[in-house]
Design an enzyme around this catalytic site. Structure first.
Site: not given
Ligand code: 13P
Length: 341
Positions: A177, A222
């Site tokens: 991510e 992600k």
């Molecule tokens: P949000 O969808 O609130 O951005 O959170 C997702 C997430 O796991 C951030 O690391």
């Protein structure tokens, strides 16, 4: 369920389903609870998350995986059932946030680097024992007049790649991510700037994953969507967000990655759904495109619940509605009219 990384990754992005990010750290969940005047204690956090995981319709039909904070991985429901078992019973894969948070990057006042590699190999083995089959590590990249720097992009991509390789060694699928943040005080944070920075971050990320020997078929990406910054004062159409996001991903993400699950990042619930639906409705893509939302899946539920046991059914109904809407978005069948139905 198969223990092969490739099979777990495919299960995490199953048709018409997505991932619930319920991995708020103790500090973040306190902020969420403050907004509904609920004290954050071990029990209140457990009650809230148990309510989510016992939402049978949502969990059985629309949620393929749940990202947990370490505390939750070891917590038991009020009746003594491990919370992980509730998730598994619903056919979803339990996952765990393993990073130790974003810390100040030396030499800059606003940039961050995510920490948590020290001792990670040992922790991953413990999490595997506790039932986790995927993990998450979040890096944040801030757009401002003078950032991101190459140092920030590179340091975060390198850490994510080392984390991903360690996960795979432990039999755990890494969610990678690298989040280009929507927030920040910068009027120049246009959708074009978000596009350019996200492309830079993702290209760097896949180079680092290659160097670290990460098996792309055994991971899930992600990313953020390509949207204008919150402080830019500009708004983009749903079509433009979809078009730019798909183009950016096609330019950067190899087709051997089985799935891409977006974060919501501060978009409203309905924006996050509409953007995902528009991409799936209009484009052919080599990977599954779905959601891994935190706020956009939980905000309505949190409000409906407000910490009261008599509101559990209302909280579950709110969560189920958003899970169902996003499940439709993952199939490309959602329309605005679906919200009212
Ligand atoms: P949000 O969808 O609130 O951005 O959170 C997702 C997430 O796991 C951030 O690391």
């Amino acid at each position: 369920m198969s223990e092969r990384l490739e099979d777990i990754a495919i299960a995490m992005v199953a048709e018409g389903q997505g991932i619930l990010a319920a991995d708020e750290s103790t500090g973040t969940i306190k902020k969420r609870f403050d907004s509904i005047n609920v004290e954050s204690t071990e029990d209140s956090r457990r009650d809230y998350r148990e309510m989510l995981f016992r939402s049978e319709e949502a969990m059985n039909n629309h949620i393929s995986g749940v990202i947990l904070f370490e505390e939750t991985l070891y917590q038991k429901a009020a009746d003594g059932t491990p919370l992980v078992d509730l998730i598994k019973a619903a056919g979803a894969v339990p996952g765990i946030k393993v990073d130790k948070g974003a810390q100040d990057l030396s030499g800059t006042s606003i940039e961050k680097v995510t920490e948590g590699l020290d001792g990670l190999r040992g922790r991953l083995n413990d999490y595997y024992e506790a039932g986790a089959r995927f993990a998450k590590w979040r890096a944040v990249i801030t757009i401002s007049e003078n950032t991101p720097s190459w140092n920030c992009i590179k340091a975060n991509a390198h850490a994510l790649a080392r984390y991903a390789a360690l996960c795979q060694e432990a039999g755990i699928v890494p969610i990678v991510e690298p989040e280009v943040l929507m927030d920040g005080e910068n009027s120049g944070h246009s959708i074009e700037r978000c596009h350019e920075v996200t492309e830079w971050a993702l290209k760097t990320q896949f180079n680092e994953l290659h160097d670290a020997g990460v098996n792309l078929e055994g991971m899930v990406l992600k990313p953020n969507m390509i949207v204008p910054g919150q402080s830019s004062g500009s708004k983009a159409s749903v079509e433009e967000v979809a078009e730019r996001t798909v183009k950016c991903l096609k330019d950067c993400v190899p087709s051997s990655v089985p799935g891409i699950a977006f974060l919501s990042g501060g978009q409203s619930d309905e924006e996050a759904t509409a953007h995902l639906a528009a991409m799936n409705a209009a484009y052919d893509m080599p990977w599954k495109l779905t959601f891994s939302y935190g706020r956009a899946l939980q905000a309505a539920c949190l409000k409906a619940w407000s910490g009261k046991s008599e509101n559990v059914a209302a909280g579950q109904a709110a969560f189920t509605h958003r899970a169902k809407m996003n499940g439709m978005a993952a199939l490309g069948t959602w329309t605005k009219a679906s919200e009212a139905a």
